[in-house]
Design a protein around this motif. Structure first.
Motif, PDB file in Angstrom:
ATOM      1  N   GLU A  53       3.428   7.667   2.920  1.00 31.73           N
ATOM      2  CA  GLU A  53       2.841   8.935   3.152  1.00 31.73           C
ATOM      3  C   GLU A  53       2.453   9.052   4.843  1.00 31.73           C
ATOM      4  O   GLU A  53       2.890   9.907   5.271  1.00 31.73           O
ATOM      5  N   GLU A  54       2.364   7.891   5.376  1.00 32.60           N
ATOM      6  CA  GLU A  54       1.874   7.972   6.812  1.00 32.60           C
ATOM      7  C   GLU A  54       3.107   7.960   7.534  1.00 32.60           C
ATOM      8  O   GLU A  54       3.477   8.879   8.355  1.00 32.60           O
TER       9      GLU A  54
ATOM     10  N   GLU B  38       4.236  11.627   7.374  1.00 33.28           N
ATOM     11  CA  GLU B  38       3.415  12.548   8.304  1.00 33.28           C
ATOM     12  C   GLU B  38       4.078  12.584   9.632  1.00 33.28           C
ATOM     13  O   GLU B  38       4.124  13.569  10.179  1.00 33.28           O
TER      14      GLU B  38
ATOM     15  N   ASP C 131       0.929  -0.971   0.010  1.00 36.59           N
ATOM     16  CA  ASP C 131      -0.247  -0.068  -0.034  1.00 36.59           C
ATOM     17  C   ASP C 131       0.874   1.348  -0.056  1.00 36.59           C
ATOM     18  O   ASP C 131       1.587   1.596   0.790  1.00 36.59           O
ATOM     19  N   SER C 132       0.709   2.059  -1.146  1.00 36.73           N
ATOM     20  CA  SER C 132       1.772   3.159  -1.092  1.00 36.73           C
ATOM     21  C   SER C 132       1.243   4.297  -0.296  1.00 36.73           C
ATOM     22  O   SER C 132       2.149   4.955   0.181  1.00 36.73           O
ATOM     23  N   LYS C 133       0.173   4.176   0.642  1.00 38.32           N
ATOM     24  CA  LYS C 133      -0.283   5.341   1.640  1.00 38.32           C
ATOM     25  C   LYS C 133       0.452   5.074   2.826  1.00 38.32           C
ATOM     26  O   LYS C 133       0.610   5.911   3.607  1.00 38.32           O
TER      27      LYS C 133
ATOM     28  N   ASP D 117       7.337   1.490  -4.361  1.00 40.47           N
ATOM     29  CA  ASP D 117       6.592   1.990  -2.854  1.00 40.47           C
ATOM     30  C   ASP D 117       7.571   1.236  -1.892  1.00 40.47           C
ATOM     31  O   ASP D 117       7.614   1.828  -0.662  1.00 40.47           O
TER      32      ASP D 117
ATOM     33  N   TYR E 160       9.385   3.262   1.049  1.00 46.03           N
ATOM     34  CA  TYR E 160       9.002   3.071   2.491  1.00 46.03           C
ATOM     35  C   TYR E 160      10.065   2.930   3.437  1.00 46.03           C
ATOM     36  O   TYR E 160      10.538   3.250   4.447  1.00 46.03           O
TER      37      TYR E 160
END
Length: 236
Positions: free
Chosen positions: A145-146, A149, A140-142, A202, A206
């Protein structure tokens, strides 16, 4: 019988990667069997498989490669990283400031689970995997982003960094610095696979962001615990 075979194969893969997993983690990879059945079968499957006695190990695709193949180099470093993060978490639990650091401890646990998923991705090279296998291990590429953040959140809470610092700031901070160093090594190994199209972009992103997060958290933990970070000074 087929259910037992699936569990045995996937569990053997994870054990060879150095990641002893819980039934719920097996379920995430296989997506084929229910939890009670997996708990029962977990007791039936032995830790040793003897399938690697001739110096080869199988990937999730079923393909066998030598144990010194770069895929297993990457898997080994990712597993070592996971172990070091586990040690860092234990230091946080035992910290006098464990209440203030609880959110970080919980997030590190989430990262440990993600690293197991990364192990599955690394063990499923896109150029030899089936579409179904790729869907099972898709990253999951999200999650990248996590991490970004979290880095932004904790970095803004820190005093400005004006000098190089040495790994320091107490046991919790130092253990996170060790994790960061191992993460950088894992990133180099994953990068080799990425440039050969054997792992997704990704996953590489990560691991890169994770090393930045671990550096940030090491500094933040030292800050919360009130421990001094040692500034680099050129020896005379």
């Amino acid at each position: 019988v087929w259910r037992m075979q699936i569990i045995a194969e996937k569990r053997a893969l994870l054990i060879r990667c150095g990641a002893y997993c819980l039934p719920t983690q097996i379920e995430h990879i296989t997506s084929t069997v229910n939890a009670p059945f997996m708990v029962h079968q977990q007791r039936a499957v032995k830790v040793y498989t003897k399938t690697g006695d001739k110096g080869t190990t199988s990937l999730f695709t079923g393909e066998r490669r030598t144990k010194f193949h770069e895929v297993f180099d990457a898997l080994g470093d990712v597993d070592e990283l996971n172990s070091n993060i586990g040690l860092a978490r234990q230091h946080l639990v035992e910290s006098p400031k464990h209440v203030e650091l609880n959110d970080i401890s919980k997030f590190l646990e989430r990262i440990q689970c993600t690293l197991l998923d990364i192990g599955s991705c690394v063990a499923t090279p896109p150029n030899t995997a089936t579409e179904k296998q790729l869907q099972r291990t898709e990253f999951d590429s999200k999650l990248v982003e996590e991490l970004e953040e979290w880095i932004d959140h904790y970095w803004t809470a820190l005093p400005e960094l004006k000098n190089f610092i040495l790994p320091s700031g107490g046991k919790s901070s130092c253990s996170l610095h060790v994790s960061r160093s191992v993460c950088r090594r894992a990133e180099r190994k994953v990068s080799v696979l990425f440039h050969k199209d054997e792992v997704s972009a990704d996953v590489a992103k990560y691991v890169n962001r994770l090393s930045d997060l671990l550096f940030t958290l090491a500094r933040y933990v030292a800050f919360v615990e009130g421990n001094e970070e040692i500034i680099y000074k050129k020896p005379k």
